[in-house]
Design a protein around this motif. Structure first.
Motif, PDB file in Angstrom:
ATOM      1  N   CYS A  84       0.854  -1.198   0.000  1.00  0.00           N
ATOM      2  CA  CYS A  84       0.000   0.000   0.000  1.00  0.00           C
ATOM      3  C   CYS A  84       0.887   1.244   0.000  1.00  0.00           C
ATOM      4  O   CYS A  84       1.989   1.221   0.558  1.00  0.00           O
ATOM      5  CB  CYS A  84      -0.858   0.069   1.258  1.00  0.00           C
ATOM      6  SG  CYS A  84      -1.825  -1.377   1.648  1.00  0.00           S
TER       7      CYS A  84
ATOM      8  N   SER B  64       0.516   5.858  -0.132  1.00  0.00           N
ATOM      9  CA  SER B  64      -0.326   7.040  -0.332  1.00  0.00           C
ATOM     10  C   SER B  64       0.528   8.300  -0.301  1.00  0.00           C
ATOM     11  O   SER B  64       1.658   8.301   0.202  1.00  0.00           O
ATOM     12  CB  SER B  64      -1.451   7.102   0.705  1.00  0.00           C
ATOM     13  OG  SER B  64      -0.951   6.944   1.998  1.00  0.00           O
ATOM     14  N   SER B  65      -0.045   9.357  -0.834  1.00  0.00           N
ATOM     15  CA  SER B  65       0.699  10.626  -0.915  1.00  0.00           C
ATOM     16  C   SER B  65      -0.284  11.760  -1.139  1.00  0.00           C
ATOM     17  O   SER B  65      -1.459  11.518  -1.406  1.00  0.00           O
ATOM     18  CB  SER B  65       1.683  10.595  -2.079  1.00  0.00           C
ATOM     19  OG  SER B  65       0.970  10.719  -3.289  1.00  0.00           O
ATOM     20  N   ASN B  66       0.224  12.961  -1.042  1.00  0.00           N
ATOM     21  CA  ASN B  66      -0.597  14.132  -1.366  1.00  0.00           C
ATOM     22  C   ASN B  66       0.065  14.913  -2.495  1.00  0.00           C
ATOM     23  O   ASN B  66       1.281  15.085  -2.507  1.00  0.00           O
ATOM     24  CB  ASN B  66      -0.766  15.035  -0.134  1.00  0.00           C
ATOM     25  CG  ASN B  66      -1.873  16.061  -0.347  1.00  0.00           C
ATOM     26  OD1 ASN B  66      -1.817  16.875  -1.252  1.00  0.00           O
ATOM     27  ND2 ASN B  66      -2.898  16.002   0.479  1.00  0.00           N
ATOM     28  N   ASP B  67      -0.753  15.387  -3.427  1.00  0.00           N
ATOM     29  CA  ASP B  67      -0.239  16.223  -4.519  1.00  0.00           C
ATOM     30  C   ASP B  67       0.292  17.558  -4.001  1.00  0.00           C
ATOM     31  O   ASP B  67       1.181  18.147  -4.615  1.00  0.00           O
ATOM     32  CB  ASP B  67      -1.363  16.564  -5.512  1.00  0.00           C
ATOM     33  CG  ASP B  67      -1.772  15.401  -6.388  1.00  0.00           C
ATOM     34  OD1 ASP B  67      -0.982  14.453  -6.513  1.00  0.00           O
ATOM     35  OD2 ASP B  67      -2.893  15.454  -6.935  1.00  0.00           O
TER      36      ASP B  67
ATOM     37  N   ARG C  21       3.778   8.645  -7.009  1.00  0.00           N
ATOM     38  CA  ARG C  21       4.515   8.352  -5.765  1.00  0.00           C
ATOM     39  C   ARG C  21       3.752   7.363  -4.881  1.00  0.00           C
ATOM     40  O   ARG C  21       4.349   6.517  -4.232  1.00  0.00           O
ATOM     41  CB  ARG C  21       4.828   9.643  -5.006  1.00  0.00           C
ATOM     42  CG  ARG C  21       6.000  10.399  -5.643  1.00  0.00           C
ATOM     43  CD  ARG C  21       6.488  11.575  -4.829  1.00  0.00           C
ATOM     44  NE  ARG C  21       5.512  12.632  -4.772  1.00  0.00           N
ATOM     45  CZ  ARG C  21       4.782  12.920  -3.714  1.00  0.00           C
ATOM     46  NH1 ARG C  21       4.922  12.244  -2.611  1.00  0.00           N
ATOM     47  NH2 ARG C  21       3.912  13.896  -3.763  1.00  0.00           N
TER      48      ARG C  21
ATOM     49  N   LEU D 174      -5.439  13.831  -2.480  1.00  0.00           N
ATOM     50  CA  LEU D 174      -5.222  12.613  -1.689  1.00  0.00           C
ATOM     51  C   LEU D 174      -5.138  11.409  -2.628  1.00  0.00           C
ATOM     52  O   LEU D 174      -6.120  11.065  -3.290  1.00  0.00           O
ATOM     53  CB  LEU D 174      -6.370  12.439  -0.690  1.00  0.00           C
ATOM     54  CG  LEU D 174      -6.496  13.549   0.355  1.00  0.00           C
ATOM     55  CD1 LEU D 174      -7.870  13.510   1.020  1.00  0.00           C
ATOM     56  CD2 LEU D 174      -5.406  13.417   1.417  1.00  0.00           C
TER      57      LEU D 174
ATOM     58  N   THR E 106      -5.970  18.898   3.758  1.00  0.00           N
ATOM     59  CA  THR E 106      -5.451  19.173   2.422  1.00  0.00           C
ATOM     60  C   THR E 106      -5.098  20.652   2.253  1.00  0.00           C
ATOM     61  O   THR E 106      -4.184  20.987   1.511  1.00  0.00           O
ATOM     62  CB  THR E 106      -6.434  18.702   1.336  1.00  0.00           C
ATOM     63  OG1 THR E 106      -7.710  19.302   1.549  1.00  0.00           O
ATOM     64  CG2 THR E 106      -6.595  17.193   1.378  1.00  0.00           C
TER      65      THR E 106
ATOM     66  N   ALA F  39      -1.673  20.722   3.579  1.00  0.00           N
ATOM     67  CA  ALA F  39      -0.747  20.071   2.645  1.00  0.00           C
ATOM     68  C   ALA F  39      -0.414  20.995   1.479  1.00  0.00           C
ATOM     69  O   ALA F  39       0.745  21.114   1.071  1.00  0.00           O
ATOM     70  CB  ALA F  39      -1.361  18.760   2.130  1.00  0.00           C
TER      71      ALA F  39
ATOM     72  N   LEU G 181       3.265  19.725   1.731  1.00  0.00           N
ATOM     73  CA  LEU G 181       3.546  18.466   2.418  1.00  0.00           C
ATOM     74  C   LEU G 181       2.991  17.311   1.574  1.00  0.00           C
ATOM     75  O   LEU G 181       1.776  17.195   1.387  1.00  0.00           O
ATOM     76  CB  LEU G 181       2.917  18.457   3.816  1.00  0.00           C
ATOM     77  CG  LEU G 181       3.284  19.643   4.714  1.00  0.00           C
ATOM     78  CD1 LEU G 181       2.645  19.483   6.099  1.00  0.00           C
ATOM     79  CD2 LEU G 181       4.792  19.814   4.838  1.00  0.00           C
ATOM     80  N   LYS G 182       3.856  16.469   1.057  1.00  0.00           N
ATOM     81  CA  LYS G 182       3.451  15.465   0.068  1.00  0.00           C
ATOM     82  C   LYS G 182       3.454  14.033   0.583  1.00  0.00           C
ATOM     83  O   LYS G 182       3.312  13.094  -0.184  1.00  0.00           O
ATOM     84  CB  LYS G 182       4.369  15.571  -1.157  1.00  0.00           C
ATOM     85  CG  LYS G 182       4.260  16.916  -1.864  1.00  0.00           C
ATOM     86  CD  LYS G 182       5.166  16.977  -3.078  1.00  0.00           C
ATOM     87  CE  LYS G 182       4.998  18.318  -3.800  1.00  0.00           C
ATOM     88  NZ  LYS G 182       5.895  18.438  -4.955  1.00  0.00           N
ATOM     89  N   GLY G 183       3.634  13.867   1.881  1.00  0.00           N
ATOM     90  CA  GLY G 183       3.622  12.519   2.445  1.00  0.00           C
ATOM     91  C   GLY G 183       2.207  11.975   2.590  1.00  0.00           C
ATOM     92  O   GLY G 183       1.241  12.581   2.119  1.00  0.00           O
ATOM     93  N   PRO G 184       2.065  10.826   3.244  1.00  0.00           N
ATOM     94  CA  PRO G 184       0.738  10.218   3.402  1.00  0.00           C
ATOM     95  C   PRO G 184      -0.131  10.983   4.393  1.00  0.00           C
ATOM     96  O   PRO G 184       0.354  11.405   5.442  1.00  0.00           O
ATOM     97  CB  PRO G 184       1.059   8.816   3.932  1.00  0.00           C
ATOM     98  CG  PRO G 184       2.385   8.950   4.597  1.00  0.00           C
ATOM     99  CD  PRO G 184       3.139   9.997   3.839  1.00  0.00           C
ATOM    100  N   ASP G 185      -1.395  11.164   4.040  1.00  0.00           N
ATOM    101  CA  ASP G 185      -2.342  11.848   4.919  1.00  0.00           C
ATOM    102  C   ASP G 185      -3.440  10.877   5.346  1.00  0.00           C
ATOM    103  O   ASP G 185      -3.909  10.076   4.540  1.00  0.00           O
ATOM    104  CB  ASP G 185      -3.025  13.021   4.189  1.00  0.00           C
ATOM    105  CG  ASP G 185      -2.049  14.086   3.756  1.00  0.00           C
ATOM    106  OD1 ASP G 185      -0.934  14.119   4.306  1.00  0.00           O
ATOM    107  OD2 ASP G 185      -2.398  14.877   2.867  1.00  0.00           O
TER     108      ASP G 185
ATOM    109  N   LYS H 149       6.996   5.118   6.339  1.00  0.00           N
ATOM    110  CA  LYS H 149       6.181   5.657   5.255  1.00  0.00           C
ATOM    111  C   LYS H 149       6.282   7.182   5.189  1.00  0.00           C
ATOM    112  O   LYS H 149       5.734   7.806   4.282  1.00  0.00           O
ATOM    113  CB  LYS H 149       4.730   5.216   5.425  1.00  0.00           C
ATOM    114  CG  LYS H 149       4.534   3.708   5.203  1.00  0.00           C
ATOM    115  CD  LYS H 149       3.074   3.308   5.199  1.00  0.00           C
ATOM    116  CE  LYS H 149       2.938   1.834   4.822  1.00  0.00           C
ATOM    117  NZ  LYS H 149       1.527   1.414   4.689  1.00  0.00           N
TER     118      LYS H 149
END
Lengths: 360, 262
Positions: free
Chosen positions: A211, A213-216, A232, A350, B121, B124, B129-133, B158
């Motif tokens: 799994c 995940s990332s944010n644009d 990513r 997201l 968001t 972000a 900030l581009k990591g996992p949310d 992660k």
């Protein structure tokens, strides 16, 4: 070695339950119908019985589908995955159903007659289902729980249809993912329940192999034009699964049929699969975009595709409308490697990717 | 055993603003004493043309994130995720948006802010900030769930750092909504913690240990709100003290230990 095993799943889509939806998909029967939908002149995909838009009735339908004798409540986390859930109360002042997601999660547990050790609500917009799967995987692997029940629910409503229409995101005639004539998405009703566990997988079991995940970090409603964020997330899922892109059997795209989503997704797939894309499908031309429930529904269907080693056709697709050559087809496609990369993206950038695989 | 650190923190509280970078700053006399009245220049030195249009959870989350991340130079935005807990999500905006639907002119701006994830968001996007949310919604322990989740994501590599936010707030005029009970709607606040797996030369390096322990529930007959535990954590770090909290909220019990590393 233990794995996160996708033990059981049931869904409710505009094409029926899981087996009915699969039969319809492979027989070329879609569910998108002409509008208007809540007075808005757009196509939509509705449950056959719209009473299932009520959360309690929908949960009741799932009551006997998933809870097996192996269910151990004191070791189970219940994860409710929804973007908005049941929002009838916001529209109908007399409705007693709470619009607050945590209260909805408790209602579902009551209807299912389960008392899990912990109830969580994850709300990552339209990626909620995939993120719920990743959260469950993390919790199961950490040893905090041995089972996870995921429940996802988002249905058509005046609230949601009006909002997407105000954003000019809906198609009048119906979603045509990745097609040259695509002009927007089609919303639909959806719900899903699944049971995940952490144990030694048997040959033939479907496992959550990875799994990510990332944010644009780009825009509230629009995706990154380059698909960087979803790329990513997919890369992270591959690394998490310790797999290379060429080992992926097939792709279940997010594929909303909006101009920007499909263009960015094609770019990221082209970049991810340098040696050529494996077969790919978008389901949203057949069952619509089921919002927060879409990715849990589509994960359950992806498990079935792995078993069949076949993807259904992409409904609404005739002539490619993206620059890159990706594996979308107007015909069903067979694949040999027993894995599906399931992609999902939501408002606010997201992104989430999960890699489902049949255990050898 | 993995070690995790808090590097910076901030809180918007009825008393004022708390942060590692600015210390305690009380609300101005012309502010009502509610975090809802926070002004952009109080938390963020650069222009933000959309600040006035942010809904309550977005404004609280952005302001707390700005105070938390201010002057912290060790951040890798590409590998920083957000773990946000929220009590109500965006209920005030839901009601406002529904009013626009009923008027015949649905507002796309309100609609996109009806998602509980919009507060995360917004942060972000503004801080890249581009990591996992992950966004957790719930009455009793959304913040502790978010904190626990952030530690898990760090443990699994992660993300290199996680911004934990606990947000609660609704518009004043919506406090009479039938969906908002007094118990839930009493306080408006936002807490922020930046967690890392590695020590930093530019942070406070408070070691954090979180454990869940069901036996705590039986021992603790006096239940407190989640916010009160977060306030104790912030207060201890403001005073540069170590702290061990034994918490018991609803069905969740356990302990949090903060130890200042030298």
């Amino acid at each position: 070695m233990n794995h996160v095993v996708f033990e059981q799943a049931e869904i409710l889509t505009p094409l029926g339950n899981c087996s009915e939806t699969i039969d319809n998909l492979f027989h070329g029967t879609g569910a998108i119908t002409e509008g208007p939908c809540f007075g808005v002149p757009v196509a939509y995909a509705s449950f056959g019985d719209t009473s299932f838009r009520a959360l309690d009735l929908c949960a009741e339908k799932f009551k006997h589908e998933i809870i097996s004798s192996a269910f151990v409540p004191e070791k189970t986390v219940f994860i409710y995955c929804a973007a908005k859930g049941d929002i009838r109360a916001l529209e109908q002042k007399e409705c007693t159903q709470s619009p607050l997601l945590d209260e909805q999660a408790r209602l579902v547990c009551d209807v299912l007659a389960i008392e899990p050790k912990r109830i969580m609500v994850v709300s990552n917009a339209c990626a909620s289902g995939n993120v719920g799967i990743e959260l469950a995987s993390d919790l199961l692997q950490s040893g905090a729980f041995s089972q996870a029940i995921l429940f996802s629910f988002d249905t058509l409503s005046r609230f949601v249809v009006s909002g997407f229409h105000a954003l000019s995101a809906l198609s009048e005639a119906g979603a045509r993912p990745f097609d040259a004539e695509r002009d927007g998405l089609t919303l639909g009703d959806g719900a899903a329940i699944s049971l995940l566990s952490y144990r030694k997988a048997a040959p033939g079991d479907i496992i959550v192999a990875g799994c990510g995940s990332s944010n644009d970090a780009n825009h509230r409603t629009g995706p990154s034009p380059t698909g960087e964020g979803l790329y990513r997330a997919a890369q992270a899922a591959l690394e998490n699964a310790n797999m290379l892109s060429e080992e992926v059997g097939a792709i279940k795209c997010h594929g909303t049929a909006t101009e920007f989503n499909d263009a960015m997704e094609a770019k990221m797939l082209d970049r991810l699969f340098k040696e050529g894309c494996p077969p790919a499908v978008s389901l949203k031309g057949a069952i619509g975009h089921l919002s927060g429930s879409s990715s849990l529904v589509e994960a359950a269907l992806s498990c079935a595709f792995i078993k069949k080693r076949t993807l259904p056709k992409t409904f609404g697709f005739e002539k490619s409308g993206v620059e890159e050559s990706i594996g979308i087809s107007a015909q069903p496609q067979q694949f040999s490697r027993p894995s599906v990369l399931s992609l999902s993206a939501g408002f606010g950038g997201l992104n989430s990717a999960i890699l489902l695989k049949e255990n050898a | 055993m993995d070690t995790f650190y808090i590097q910076t923190f901030a809180a918007l509280h009825k008393l004022g603003m708390f942060s590692f970078s600015k210390g305690f700053v009380p609300w101005n006399n012309d502010q009502s004493g509610s975090p809802l009245d926070v002004l952009r220049w109080q938390v963020y030195a650069q222009p933000h043309v959309g600040f006035g249009k942010l809904n309550v959870p977005e404004r609280l989350a952005f302001s707390t994130a700005a105070l938390t991340l201010n002057e912290y130079v060790d951040l890798d935005p590409d590998k920083t995720g957000i773990s946000l807990g929220t009590v109500f999500g965006s209920i005030s905006t839901d009601l406002r948006y529904m009013e626009s639907v009923e008027s015949g002119f649905p507002s796309p701006a309100y609609f996109t802010a009806t998602l509980p994830s919009s507060a995360a968001t917004e942060v972000a996007i503004m801080f890249k900030l581009k990591g996992p949310d992950r966004i957790f919604v719930g009455n009793e322990t959304p913040g502790l769930t978010a904190l626990e989740n952030a530690l898990t994501l760090l443990k699994l590599n992660k993300a290199s750092s996680m911004l934990v936010l606990l947000v609660n707030g609704i518009d004043r005029k919506e406090k009479s909504s039938p969906f908002i009970t007094l118990e839930k709607g009493m306080s408006t606040y936002c807490y922020g913690l930046l967690l890392t797996k590695k020590r930093s030369n530019h942070g406070i390096n408070y070691r954090i240990e979180l454990s869940t322990d069901d036996t705590t529930l039986a021992k603790n007959s006096q239940q407190r709100t989640e916010e009160s535990y977060f306030f104790d954590l912030i207060n201890a770090m403001m005073k540069k003290r170590n702290i061990k909290l034994t918490y018991s909220i609803g069905t969740l019990g356990g302990s949090i230990v903060l130890t200042k590393e030298r």
